[in-house]
Design a protein around this motif. Structure first.
Motif, short mmCIF file in Angstrom:
data_model
loop_
_atom_site.label_atom_id
_atom_site.label_comp_id
_atom_site.label_asym_id
_atom_site.label_seq_id
_atom_site.Cartn_x
_atom_site.Cartn_y
_atom_site.Cartn_z
N LYS A 266 0.80 -1.23 0.00
CA LYS A 266 0.00 0.00 0.00
C LYS A 266 0.83 1.28 0.00
O LYS A 266 0.30 2.35 -0.31
CB LYS A 266 -0.96 -0.01 1.20
CG LYS A 266 -2.03 -1.09 1.07
CD LYS A 266 -3.11 -0.97 2.12
CE LYS A 266 -4.23 -1.98 1.87
NZ LYS A 266 -5.33 -1.85 2.85
N VAL A 267 2.11 1.18 0.35
CA VAL A 267 2.95 2.38 0.31
C VAL A 267 3.26 2.71 -1.16
O VAL A 267 3.49 1.82 -1.97
CB VAL A 267 4.24 2.18 1.12
CG1 VAL A 267 5.17 1.14 0.48
CG2 VAL A 267 4.97 3.49 1.33
N LYS A 268 3.23 3.98 -1.48
CA LYS A 268 3.54 4.39 -2.86
C LYS A 268 5.01 4.12 -3.17
O LYS A 268 5.34 3.55 -4.21
CB LYS A 268 3.21 5.86 -3.06
CG LYS A 268 3.43 6.36 -4.49
CD LYS A 268 2.99 7.81 -4.64
CE LYS A 268 3.18 8.29 -6.07
NZ LYS A 268 2.75 9.72 -6.21
N GLU A 269 5.88 4.52 -2.26
CA GLU A 269 7.31 4.31 -2.43
C GLU A 269 7.98 4.50 -1.08
O GLU A 269 7.53 5.31 -0.26
CB GLU A 269 7.89 5.31 -3.44
CG GLU A 269 9.38 5.14 -3.72
CD GLU A 269 9.92 6.15 -4.71
OE1 GLU A 269 11.07 5.98 -5.15
OE2 GLU A 269 9.20 7.12 -5.05
N ILE A 270 9.05 3.75 -0.85
CA ILE A 270 9.91 3.98 0.31
C ILE A 270 11.28 4.39 -0.23
O ILE A 270 11.90 3.65 -1.01
CB ILE A 270 10.07 2.72 1.19
CG1 ILE A 270 8.71 2.21 1.67
CG2 ILE A 270 10.95 3.03 2.40
CD1 ILE A 270 8.78 0.91 2.47
N ILE A 271 11.71 5.58 0.15
CA ILE A 271 13.04 6.06 -0.26
C ILE A 271 13.94 5.97 0.97
O ILE A 271 13.68 6.62 1.98
CB ILE A 271 12.98 7.50 -0.79
CG1 ILE A 271 11.97 7.61 -1.95
CG2 ILE A 271 14.37 7.95 -1.26
CD1 ILE A 271 11.79 9.02 -2.48
N VAL A 272 14.97 5.15 0.88
CA VAL A 272 15.82 4.83 2.02
C VAL A 272 17.21 5.41 1.81
O VAL A 272 17.82 5.21 0.76
CB VAL A 272 15.93 3.30 2.19
CG1 VAL A 272 16.96 2.94 3.26
CG2 VAL A 272 14.58 2.69 2.51
N MET A 273 17.72 6.13 2.81
CA MET A 273 19.13 6.49 2.81
C MET A 273 19.86 5.49 3.69
O MET A 273 19.64 5.45 4.90
CB MET A 273 19.32 7.92 3.35
CG MET A 273 20.74 8.50 3.13
SD MET A 273 21.95 7.99 4.35
CE MET A 273 23.22 7.34 3.28
N GLY A 274 20.71 4.69 3.08
CA GLY A 274 21.44 3.70 3.86
C GLY A 274 22.20 2.76 2.96
O GLY A 274 21.97 2.68 1.75
N GLY A 275 23.12 2.04 3.57
CA GLY A 275 23.92 1.07 2.84
C GLY A 275 25.16 1.70 2.22
O GLY A 275 25.19 2.90 1.94
N VAL A 276 26.17 0.88 2.03
CA VAL A 276 27.39 1.32 1.35
C VAL A 276 27.98 0.11 0.65
O VAL A 276 28.06 -0.98 1.22
CB VAL A 276 28.40 1.96 2.34
CG1 VAL A 276 28.81 0.99 3.44
CG2 VAL A 276 29.62 2.49 1.61
N PHE A 277 28.36 0.28 -0.61
CA PHE A 277 28.88 -0.82 -1.40
C PHE A 277 30.39 -0.72 -1.62
O PHE A 277 31.10 -1.71 -1.51
CB PHE A 277 28.16 -0.88 -2.76
CG PHE A 277 26.67 -1.01 -2.64
CD1 PHE A 277 26.10 -2.19 -2.17
CD2 PHE A 277 25.83 0.04 -2.97
CE1 PHE A 277 24.72 -2.31 -2.05
CE2 PHE A 277 24.45 -0.08 -2.85
CZ PHE A 277 23.90 -1.25 -2.39
N ASN A 278 30.87 0.48 -1.92
CA ASN A 278 32.29 0.61 -2.24
C ASN A 278 32.76 2.04 -2.00
O ASN A 278 32.95 2.82 -2.93
CB ASN A 278 32.55 0.21 -3.70
CG ASN A 278 34.02 0.19 -4.05
OD1 ASN A 278 34.87 0.02 -3.18
ND2 ASN A 278 34.33 0.36 -5.32
N VAL A 279 32.91 2.39 -0.74
CA VAL A 279 33.42 3.70 -0.34
C VAL A 279 34.61 3.47 0.57
O VAL A 279 34.50 2.77 1.59
CB VAL A 279 32.35 4.54 0.38
CG1 VAL A 279 32.95 5.85 0.89
CG2 VAL A 279 31.17 4.83 -0.54
N ASP A 280 35.74 4.04 0.23
CA ASP A 280 36.95 3.87 1.04
C ASP A 280 36.68 4.25 2.49
O ASP A 280 36.11 5.31 2.78
CB ASP A 280 38.09 4.72 0.49
CG ASP A 280 38.68 4.15 -0.79
OD1 ASP A 280 38.38 2.99 -1.11
OD2 ASP A 280 39.44 4.89 -1.47
N GLY A 281 37.11 3.39 3.40
CA GLY A 281 36.98 3.68 4.81
C GLY A 281 35.69 3.20 5.44
O GLY A 281 35.51 3.34 6.66
#
Length: 333
Positions: free
Chosen positions: A154-169
């Motif tokens: 029922k949610v139109k969209e969930i926009i998530v800030m999170g996760g990291v795939f390939n960032v130094d450090g």
């Protein structure tokens, strides 16, 4: 656009990131957005502190937006090591005086943690109308999905800030690291999700000159931002050796307003839950393109849109243009 923001704001709190507050401010100023609910979760700040920050912002702006306190701890992950890391940075770095002249948000009497109920009810009572932006750990959202299983559809969209795939450090990021189980629940829920990972947000940057330009808008909202963002930029310059600061969370709102701010790709995403160094790390993959799939289980949920390349100048332009429409802005802005 009808919007909920689930966040962990720290504006005015020494050593706490201010990007949640910037995201809230842009959402409040955007005429295209109806911000209908703000919920807080333990992350960048403890949930009750974030609740006080969000309430202080809405009250200062004279906005009647419901603010609900949410989870104070993760589903499984112990909170003490994270709180020690996140709550004491300004003292340990010797930079607490950067916040000397910044008013501290007044403590608001705590209320029952009803964020998950508020999120689930608003979404499920308004199917396919509500977008949920989640810019802290996903604990509240995971609780809401448990309480309201139909929310994923029922949610139109969930926009998530999170996760990291390939960032130094960075082996993992704060939002998913604080609550890996919650991130797993949300990412594999089957909901329509856009992921804004650190790989995208470290392409953002706000420097003091950008903040000075925002100061020229002269509205109560931008006055608040200038007051609370300036010490964080200076703190980031000292502790991260950046020319300014990353503005992770506001990219979620900017993407909602203007998709040309970033490119994207679609892949399955999940979070590692096992112990050790891998716990809380984020993985993305396309099952059809894997050259070696031994031991890899079939993906859960559906592919997720992942922001990839970011146009920082366009992002700053969106922020400035939107804040220029805030109540009380100077006619010259």
């Amino acid at each position: 656009m009808r919007l909920i923001i689930d966040c962990d704001p720290g504006n005015g709190v020494a050593g706490a990131n201010v990007d949640d507050g910037l995201a809230l401010a842009v959402a409040m100023a955007a005429p295209e957005i109806s911000l209908e609910l703000i919920t807080t979760v333990a992350g960048n700040t403890p949930s009750d502190v974030g609740f006080s920050v969000a309430r202080a912002l809405t009250e200062r702006m004279g906005l009647d937006i419901p603010v609900r306190r949410g989870a104070s701890r993760a589903l499984v992950e112990p909170s003490a090591p994270w709180r020690d890391k996140l709550d004491n940075g300004a003292v340990r770095s010797g930079l607490i005086d950067l916040w000397r002249d910044v008013p501290t948000p007044h403590a608001v009497p705590s209320e029952r943690p009803l964020a998950a109920h508020a999120i689930g009810e608003l979404i499920c009572n308004n199917p396919n109308e509500i977008t949920l932006i989640a810019i802290g750990p996903l604990t509240n959202v995971a609780h809401a999905l448990h309480l309201y299983p139909e929310m994923a559809e029922k949610v139109k969209e969930i926009i998530v800030m999170g996760g990291v795939f390939n960032v130094d450090g960075y082996i993992k990021d704060t939002n998913f690291g604080i609550d890996p189980e919650a991130a797993h629940v949300v990412l594999t829920s089957g909901a329509n999700i856009t992921l804004v990972p650190m790989d995208a947000t470290v392409q953002t940057q706000m420097v003091l000159d950008d903040l000075d330009k925002i100061a020229g808008i002269g509205s109560p909202l931008t006055d608040y931002l200038v007051e609370t963002v300036r010490p964080w930029i200076r703190y980031s310059m000292e502790t991260r050796r950046l020319p300014g600061c990353w503005i992770h969370d506001v990219l979620t709102v900017a993407w909602l307003l203007d998709k040309s701010v970033a490119t994207s790709l679609r892949q399955y995403v999940d979070v590692a839950l096992e112990g050790g160094m891998a716990r809380g790390t984020t993985w993305r993959w396309d099952p059809e393109s894997l050259r070696l799939d031994v031991g890899i289980a079939p993906p859960q949920g559906q592919p997720i849109e992942i922001l990839h390349q970011v146009d920082n100048q366009k992002l700053l332009s969106i922020i400035y243009r939107t804040l220029s429409q805030s109540k009380g802005a100077s006619a010259e802005a």
